[in-house]
Each structure stands twice: as C-alpha cells, then as structure tokens.
Design a protein around this motif. Structure first.
Motif, PDB file in Angstrom:
ATOM      1  N   ILE A 108      -4.773  36.062 -18.844  1.00 34.19           N
ATOM      2  CA  ILE A 108      -6.022  35.534 -18.296  1.00 34.19           C
ATOM      3  C   ILE A 108      -7.218  36.161 -19.014  1.00 34.19           C
ATOM      4  CG2 ILE A 108      -7.496  35.445 -16.241  1.00 34.19           C
ATOM      5  CD1 ILE A 108      -4.895  35.372 -14.572  1.00 34.19           C
ATOM      6  N   ALA A 109      -7.190  37.479 -19.163  1.00 36.07           N
ATOM      7  CA  ALA A 109      -8.314  38.173 -19.794  1.00 36.07           C
ATOM      8  C   ALA A 109      -8.515  37.712 -21.234  1.00 36.07           C
ATOM      9  CB  ALA A 109      -8.076  39.686 -19.751  1.00 36.07           C
ATOM     10  N   ALA A 110      -7.424  37.569 -21.970  1.00 27.78           N
ATOM     11  CA  ALA A 110      -7.534  37.129 -23.359  1.00 27.78           C
ATOM     12  C   ALA A 110      -8.089  35.713 -23.456  1.00 27.78           C
ATOM     13  CB  ALA A 110      -6.167  37.216 -24.034  1.00 27.78           C
ATOM     14  N   ALA A 111      -7.678  34.831 -22.543  1.00 30.99           N
ATOM     15  CA  ALA A 111      -8.189  33.466 -22.549  1.00 30.99           C
ATOM     16  C   ALA A 111      -9.685  33.436 -22.255  1.00 30.99           C
ATOM     17  CB  ALA A 111      -7.426  32.622 -21.534  1.00 30.99           C
ATOM     18  N   VAL A 112     -10.130  34.226 -21.286  1.00 25.57           N
ATOM     19  CA  VAL A 112     -11.555  34.280 -20.950  1.00 25.57           C
ATOM     20  C   VAL A 112     -12.357  34.804 -22.139  1.00 25.57           C
ATOM     21  CG1 VAL A 112     -13.276  35.389 -19.465  1.00 25.57           C
ATOM     22  CG2 VAL A 112     -11.146  34.512 -18.481  1.00 25.57           C
ATOM     23  N   ALA A 113     -11.796  35.795 -22.860  1.00 27.45           N
ATOM     24  CA  ALA A 113     -12.494  36.370 -24.010  1.00 27.45           C
ATOM     25  C   ALA A 113     -12.371  35.511 -25.264  1.00 27.45           C
ATOM     26  CB  ALA A 113     -11.952  37.764 -24.292  1.00 27.45           C
ATOM     27  N   GLY A 114     -11.507  34.486 -25.225  1.00 28.38           N
ATOM     28  CA  GLY A 114     -11.341  33.614 -26.381  1.00 28.38           C
ATOM     29  C   GLY A 114     -10.487  34.205 -27.478  1.00 28.38           C
ATOM     30  N   VAL A 115      -9.551  35.094 -27.117  1.00 29.11           N
ATOM     31  CA  VAL A 115      -8.722  35.752 -28.132  1.00 29.11           C
ATOM     32  C   VAL A 115      -7.235  35.537 -27.851  1.00 29.11           C
ATOM     33  CG1 VAL A 115     -10.455  37.480 -28.725  1.00 29.11           C
ATOM     34  CG2 VAL A 115      -8.849  37.950 -26.865  1.00 29.11           C
ATOM     35  N   SER A 116      -6.877  34.418 -27.249  1.00 27.91           N
ATOM     36  CA  SER A 116      -5.463  34.147 -26.963  1.00 27.91           C
ATOM     37  C   SER A 116      -4.663  34.047 -28.252  1.00 27.91           C
ATOM     38  CB  SER A 116      -5.324  32.851 -26.169  1.00 27.91           C
ATOM     39  OG  SER A 116      -5.928  32.962 -24.897  1.00 27.91           O
ATOM     40  N   ALA A 117      -3.399  34.414 -28.191  1.00 24.52           N
ATOM     41  CA  ALA A 117      -2.519  34.348 -29.358  1.00 24.52           C
ATOM     42  C   ALA A 117      -2.384  32.901 -29.834  1.00 24.52           C
ATOM     43  CB  ALA A 117      -1.145  34.914 -29.002  1.00 24.52           C
ATOM     44  N   PRO A 118      -2.220  32.700 -31.148  1.00 26.87           N
ATOM     45  CA  PRO A 118      -2.171  31.331 -31.693  1.00 26.87           C
ATOM     46  C   PRO A 118      -1.064  30.466 -31.115  1.00 26.87           C
ATOM     47  CG  PRO A 118      -2.464  32.956 -33.451  1.00 26.87           C
ATOM     48  CD  PRO A 118      -2.170  33.724 -32.216  1.00 26.87           C
ATOM     49  N   HIS A 119       0.054  31.076 -30.687  1.00 33.12           N
ATOM     50  CA  HIS A 119       1.171  30.271 -30.192  1.00 33.12           C
ATOM     51  C   HIS A 119       0.975  29.814 -28.755  1.00 33.12           C
ATOM     52  CE1 HIS A 119       2.243  34.265 -28.632  1.00 33.12           C
ATOM     53  NE2 HIS A 119       2.983  33.645 -27.722  1.00 33.12           N
ATOM     54  N   LEU A 120      -0.110  30.242 -28.107  1.00 28.80           N
ATOM     55  CA  LEU A 120      -0.378  29.857 -26.728  1.00 28.80           C
ATOM     56  C   LEU A 120      -1.335  28.667 -26.675  1.00 28.80           C
ATOM     57  CD1 LEU A 120      -0.825  33.359 -25.034  1.00 28.80           C
ATOM     58  CD2 LEU A 120       1.253  31.980 -25.228  1.00 28.80           C
ATOM     59  N   THR A 121      -1.123  27.806 -25.701  1.00 28.34           N
ATOM     60  CA  THR A 121      -1.998  26.656 -25.479  1.00 28.34           C
ATOM     61  C   THR A 121      -2.850  26.918 -24.243  1.00 28.34           C
ATOM     62  OG1 THR A 121      -0.360  25.141 -26.429  1.00 28.34           O
ATOM     63  CG2 THR A 121      -2.102  24.178 -25.074  1.00 28.34           C
ATOM     64  N   VAL A 122      -4.172  26.906 -24.413  1.00 25.71           N
ATOM     65  CA  VAL A 122      -5.109  27.178 -23.323  1.00 25.71           C
ATOM     66  C   VAL A 122      -5.794  25.880 -22.929  1.00 25.71           C
ATOM     67  CG1 VAL A 122      -7.135  28.489 -22.596  1.00 25.71           C
ATOM     68  CG2 VAL A 122      -5.487  29.513 -24.179  1.00 25.71           C
ATOM     69  N   SER A 123      -5.801  25.583 -21.621  1.00 25.80           N
ATOM     70  CA  SER A 123      -6.477  24.386 -21.125  1.00 25.80           C
ATOM     71  C   SER A 123      -7.330  24.753 -19.918  1.00 25.80           C
ATOM     72  CB  SER A 123      -5.457  23.304 -20.748  1.00 25.80           C
ATOM     73  OG  SER A 123      -4.577  23.763 -19.736  1.00 25.80           O
ATOM     74  N   GLY A 124      -8.122  23.806 -19.462  1.00 23.04           N
ATOM     75  CA  GLY A 124      -9.056  24.066 -18.386  1.00 23.04           C
ATOM     76  C   GLY A 124     -10.462  24.233 -18.939  1.00 23.04           C
ATOM     77  N   SER A 125     -11.359  24.737 -18.122  1.00 21.60           N
ATOM     78  CA  SER A 125     -12.764  24.845 -18.497  1.00 21.60           C
ATOM     79  C   SER A 125     -13.207  26.309 -18.484  1.00 21.60           C
ATOM     80  CB  SER A 125     -13.634  24.034 -17.530  1.00 21.60           C
ATOM     81  OG  SER A 125     -15.003  24.268 -17.761  1.00 21.60           O
ATOM     82  N   ILE A 126     -13.751  26.769 -19.617  1.00 25.31           N
ATOM     83  CA  ILE A 126     -14.354  28.100 -19.712  1.00 25.31           C
ATOM     84  C   ILE A 126     -15.770  27.902 -20.238  1.00 25.31           C
ATOM     85  CG2 ILE A 126     -14.241  30.410 -20.715  1.00 25.31           C
ATOM     86  CD1 ILE A 126     -11.251  30.046 -21.061  1.00 25.31           C
ATOM     87  N   GLU A 127     -16.749  27.995 -19.348  1.00 22.78           N
ATOM     88  CA  GLU A 127     -18.147  27.771 -19.713  1.00 22.78           C
ATOM     89  C   GLU A 127     -18.863  29.107 -19.856  1.00 22.78           C
ATOM     90  OE1 GLU A 127     -19.860  25.310 -16.749  1.00 22.78           O
ATOM     91  OE2 GLU A 127     -18.384  23.686 -16.989  1.00 22.78           O
ATOM     92  N   ILE A 128     -19.468  29.328 -21.008  1.00 21.42           N
ATOM     93  CA  ILE A 128     -20.216  30.552 -21.296  1.00 21.42           C
ATOM     94  C   ILE A 128     -21.693  30.210 -21.378  1.00 21.42           C
ATOM     95  CG2 ILE A 128     -20.536  32.467 -22.921  1.00 21.42           C
ATOM     96  CD1 ILE A 128     -17.629  32.078 -23.780  1.00 21.42           C
ATOM     97  N   ALA A 129     -22.516  30.965 -20.666  1.00 23.03           N
ATOM     98  CA  ALA A 129     -23.944  30.702 -20.640  1.00 23.03           C
ATOM     99  C   ALA A 129     -24.519  30.764 -22.060  1.00 23.03           C
ATOM    100  CB  ALA A 129     -24.654  31.704 -19.738  1.00 23.03           C
ATOM    101  N   PRO A 130     -25.508  29.927 -22.379  1.00 26.32           N
ATOM    102  CA  PRO A 130     -26.108  29.918 -23.724  1.00 26.32           C
ATOM    103  C   PRO A 130     -26.607  31.305 -24.123  1.00 26.32           C
ATOM    104  CG  PRO A 130     -26.866  28.039 -22.452  1.00 26.32           C
ATOM    105  CD  PRO A 130     -26.112  28.913 -21.496  1.00 26.32           C
ATOM    106  N   GLY A 131     -26.287  31.711 -25.350  1.00 21.93           N
ATOM    107  CA  GLY A 131     -26.733  32.988 -25.867  1.00 21.93           C
ATOM    108  C   GLY A 131     -25.973  34.187 -25.355  1.00 21.93           C
ATOM    109  N   CYS A 132     -24.955  33.964 -24.537  1.00 22.81           N
ATOM    110  CA  CYS A 132     -24.197  35.063 -23.922  1.00 22.81           C
ATOM    111  C   CYS A 132     -23.113  35.539 -24.893  1.00 22.81           C
ATOM    112  CB  CYS A 132     -23.559  34.587 -22.622  1.00 22.81           C
ATOM    113  SG  CYS A 132     -22.696  35.873 -21.717  1.00 22.81           S
ATOM    114  N   ARG A 133     -23.079  36.854 -25.121  1.00 22.38           N
ATOM    115  CA  ARG A 133     -22.097  37.442 -26.019  1.00 22.38           C
ATOM    116  C   ARG A 133     -20.956  38.063 -25.208  1.00 22.38           C
ATOM    117  NH1 ARG A 133     -26.420  41.169 -28.943  1.00 22.38           N
ATOM    118  NH2 ARG A 133     -26.986  41.263 -26.737  1.00 22.38           N
ATOM    119  N   VAL A 134     -19.727  37.682 -25.545  1.00 21.70           N
ATOM    120  CA  VAL A 134     -18.544  38.162 -24.835  1.00 21.70           C
ATOM    121  C   VAL A 134     -17.765  39.094 -25.760  1.00 21.70           C
ATOM    122  CG1 VAL A 134     -16.411  37.523 -23.649  1.00 21.70           C
ATOM    123  CG2 VAL A 134     -18.432  36.042 -23.483  1.00 21.70           C
ATOM    124  N   ALA A 135     -17.465  40.298 -25.289  1.00 19.43           N
ATOM    125  CA  ALA A 135     -16.684  41.266 -26.060  1.00 19.43           C
ATOM    126  C   ALA A 135     -15.378  41.553 -25.335  1.00 19.43           C
ATOM    127  CB  ALA A 135     -17.474  42.560 -26.258  1.00 19.43           C
TER     128      ALA A 135
END
Length: 505
Positions: free
Chosen positions: A47-74
């Motif tokens: 879950i954490a990796a999907a929210v951060a946008g760093v999921s492994a290439p072999h995984l398929t992520v679906s659903g909606s992850i909306e990040i506020a404009p200009g927001c930096r995620v680490a």
C-alpha cells in the motif's frame, strides 16, 4: 479540515492474477500521521509503495491516487540503508541534496557555511545528536562506519533534504534502541508540526500510538479494525538448562578508519544459553557479531569456539561455517535475488551438513512452516516476500545448519508480537534440542527481559553490563536509561529470586 494532499480511493494491487491489495481508501492531510499496522505480509508495504508511486514493475496498480497540485511525495523504503551511496561521505551527500532542493547563497564561503548548517539541521531532524564533537565527526564518515539503525536515520535525513510535502515511511524505527527511538518519534512529531503529511508503516506499537492520528489495521490487503494491544511486556518462558561456555570473546578491539568501534570487549556464551546483547545504536553490537562471524577483522584480542581461535571467514573449514551462523540486520541483501528462498535454505543443509537435496528440502519446508512461511511463500523469490518474512527465512537458513553458536541481529525487528514470539520459540527449540548458544542482538527490551539468561550492554564500544537474569536491577545508568525509554522498570524481588520487569505503560 482542508483538502487532503493525497486522496486514495479503491486502491488495488495485483501480482499477475493474484490480488495483494484491494478496496483501500485513505486521505493524507497536512500535519497529520496515518499509521498502517498489521501482520507481516499483510500488504502494508505494498500500500505504501503504491501511494508513493514506487510499486515494483511486475505489480499492477489500479484505483485512484490523487495528489494535490505542486505536492511533492517522498518515500523512505523498508531497507532504507540501501539507498545510501557507500562511496560518498555523509556530509557531502547531504550538502549536495540540500543545495539541490534549497536556495544556497552565492559566494564560496557563504555557500559552504550554509551547507554545513543544513547538514547539521538534517542530522538533528533525523535524531542524530549534533553537539560540537559530533558536528565535526558525523559529516566526514562514510555510511559503512554507522550502525544499521543509524544508516536508516541517515536515509531519513536524505529524504528530508528533498523538502517533501508528503512523506511515506516504511518501518523507520527498525534497528533503533529505545533512546534513539524516542528521539526519532520526537523528530517525526516535529516534521508533522511543520505541516508535513505522513503515511507511516510500522510494527512498533509505541511509535504507532504516539505518532498516529489515525491507526489503520491491515490484513490480507484490506483495512480492518485495529484494537489497542494488550500489555506488551513479554512474559517469562521456561528456562533452558545452561551448560559450559562455547563462545569466548577476549579483549577484542576493532578499529575502522580513524575510529575505535570496539575497545577491549570480553564476553562469553555458554551451551544452550540465550545472551541478549543490547545498547544504543552505534555502540558496536553489529560489529561484534560480524567479528564473531569472521566478517570484521580484529585489531587486537581473540575470539574462540570451544577454546580454538576462530579465523577469518574465508579461512574457516566447512564444519566451522556450520558451527557459527549469523542472521544479519539488513537481511534482504543476504539473499540471491533470482533463486526461490526454499532453495537457499536447503542449500545450507546440502553444503554444510552433506544432506541430499530431497532430505534437505523436506527439512527446510518443515522449519519454514514452523516459522509461518507456507509452501507457496517458500517458493517465491526474495523480492516477493516482506521484510518480516525474509527475517524468518533467514533464521530457517541459519538454523538448518544446526549451529553451535547462532548470532541474530534484530531478528524480531519489524514483526508484530505473535510472530516475534514465534521466532523466539524457534530459537528455544535450537537451544533445547541442539544446545545452541544464542547471542540475540536487539532493542526490544520488553521481549528480551522475559527470555534471556543473561544481559550484556554495550556503550561506546565497551561492555558496561554483563548481568545474569536475577541481577538486572543492579545495572548501570545506561541500562536503566534504555529501560526507562521503553517504559520498563525493575521491581526488587525477595532474596534469591529474579528481579521482576514491569511495564509502566
């Protein structure tokens, strides 16, 4: 409440056709901490990796992850120490990151002074003490000169240098002693107070409840209610008979670069004995374990097994390799990435005990089942297992050698209480059935005080305490500080009985 910086709806993650996560909704707001807790392998890291946008290439992520404009995620991953550049000094790396993401002044001298202040601030925010002595020392060191827990905090400092608006942290308290954990909790509370949104994955109930504005339980890839745990202090277990000394460390000194990591350390571990080795992060615990294993050269002193000197690892015969086994702290790096974990476990029995492949496979699967690793999980590659699962596999790989000495570095780190107890039960089997002498390095004093026959404390590279169970109440001020930071205290017991350890929480 203002709009969330990150809004997640109906998140699902699949590996091929197998669902790992499904139906996850959460919001991350400025100045708030959402904490994910649950069993090892439940899906928290996914879950954490999907929210951060760093999921492994072999995984398929679906659903909606909306990040506020200009927001930096680490993102600070579970094996955070692996993100450090081993060839760069800490101060140089942090200073460059600070300059890249900040606004340094013009002019060489002004820029140099600004970078030094930024490095001090980043180290302080990552729970490093920055007094005058450390201000000169920390920045000049390379990552390998720090302990595992310190490297995790260095990785946190690097992430903070990027000035994120949202920070996703996966087990940031791994490998920290109770005092350092207290500093880290305070540091993350300060980050939250500055308006950052945090998503925190942890097995540490103290961290979860002190930091979490919202605590979400995770099981089988879904959110479930999370009840407040019962008293966390582990109860005592039936004692295992302790016999003669097997391992002896005699006046060992180890120097690295210009620093003395261990100074005149002497200790022993007897047959069937469980020795708990504790102390602040950076006190030399892992270096001592590596020296016993033959991975760190001695500057002075001697290490013996049954009275015979132990040579460097490359010079040890097969029998000695089997006799001394080590479960290291940064366990993922100890596995071959392209070989199923059950094959890596059974190979130890084939090479060190001479078993056939079929017999070794049967024994390996039996040990893994006792450690709650089923057949399907055992057939996976290491990257398909969680950090907690890999720790249990690493223990199986060491125990199948039937060692005379077993060193475990933070083997229960990142595990919830039932799985930690499962590991300690398996260690007790080795002690009882084989007579293995166990040196258990850890910071979980609540569990260790109910299990260990003896407690050894390292402080600044020296042994400050070497106490039998009944004498722990007479420990040094350093030991009592560690206990107090974990909410524990000793209560005097009647003459001839062990002192009792009590939780003040």
């Amino acid at each position: 409440m203002t709009a969330p910086r990150v809004r997640v709806r109906d998140l699902a993650v699949h590996a091929g056709g197998a669902p790992l996560v499904s139906g996850v909704d959460l919001d991350l707001h400025a100045g708030r901490v959402v904490t994910l807790v649950g069993p090892s392998g439940a899906g928290k890291t996914t879950i954490a990796a999907a929210v951060a946008g760093v999921s492994a290439p072999h995984l398929t992520v679906s659903g909606s992850i909306e990040i506020a404009p200009g927001c930096r995620v680490a993102h600070l991953p579970q094996d955070a120490a692996l993100t450090l550049n081993p060839a760069r000094r800490v101060g140089t790396a942090l200073g460059e990151l600070a300059a890249l993401h900040g606004d340094p002044p013009r002019g060489y001298r002004a820029r140099k002074a600004w970078r030094a202040r930024q490095v001090d601030d980043l180290l302080s925010r990552a729970a490093f003490p920055v007094d005058e002595r450390h201000r000169r020392m920390w920045p000049r060191r390379f990552p390998f000169e720090f302990s595992g827990g310190q490297r995790t905090r260095l990785a946190l400092a690097q992430v903070l240098a990027a000035r994120p608006d949202v920070l996703v942290l996966d087990e940031p308290s791994t490998g920290l002693d109770t005092v350092s954990r207290r500093l880290l909790v305070d540091a993350l509370a300060d980050v939250r107070a500055r308006g950052m949104a945090l998503l925190l994955v942890t097995h540490d109930d103290v961290v979860a409840h002190e930091l979490g504005d919202e605590i979400l339980g995770v099981r089988d890839g879904r959110f479930v209610p999370y009840p407040r745990p019962d008293d966390l202090s582990g109860g005592p277990r039936p004692s295992v008979p302790v016999e003669d000394a097997v391992l002896t460390v005699d006046a060992v000194t180890i120097r690295m670069s210009r620093s003395t990591v261990l100074q005149g350390v002497s200790l022993s571990a007897r047959r069937s004995e469980l020795v708990a080795l504790v102390g602040p992060s950076g006190s030399g615990k892992t270096t001592l374990a590596r020296a016993v294993t033959g991975l760190a050269p001695l500057s002075h002193g001697r290490i013996t097994l049954d009275g015979r000197a132990l040579p460097r690892l490359s010079r040890r015969p097969r029998a000695t390799l089997a006799d001394v086994q080590y479960v290291c702290q940064e366990v993922r790096a100890s596995f071959e990435p392209d070989r199923p974990v059950v094959d890596q476990v059974l190979r130890t029995a084939v090479q060190l005990r001479g078993l056939s492949t079929a017999a070794a496979r049967t024994e390996a699967r039996a040990i893994l089942r006792r450690l709650d690793i089923d057949g399907e999980q055992a057939s996976r590659l290491p990257d398909a297992l969680s950090g907690g699962q890999l720790r249990r596999v690493a223990l199986a790989r060491a125990s199948i050698a039937r060692p005379r000495v077993l060193l475990c570095d933070e083997v229960t780190t990142g595990l919830e209480r039932p799985l930690a107890e499962l590991i300690l039960d398996e260690i007790d089997v080795l002690r009882r059935e084989i007579g293995t002498a166990v040196v258990l390095i850890g910071h979980d004093l609540r569990a260790l005080t109910g299990r260990a026959d003896r407690l050894i404390v390292l402080g600044r590279g020296e042994v400050t305490d070497d106490l039998e169970t009944g004498d722990w109440a007479h420990g040094s001020p350093g030991l009592h500080r560690l206990l107090a930071a974990d909410g524990l205290s000793f209560e005097p017991a009647p003459s001839g009985e062990p002192a009792a350890v009590h939780s003040r929480s």
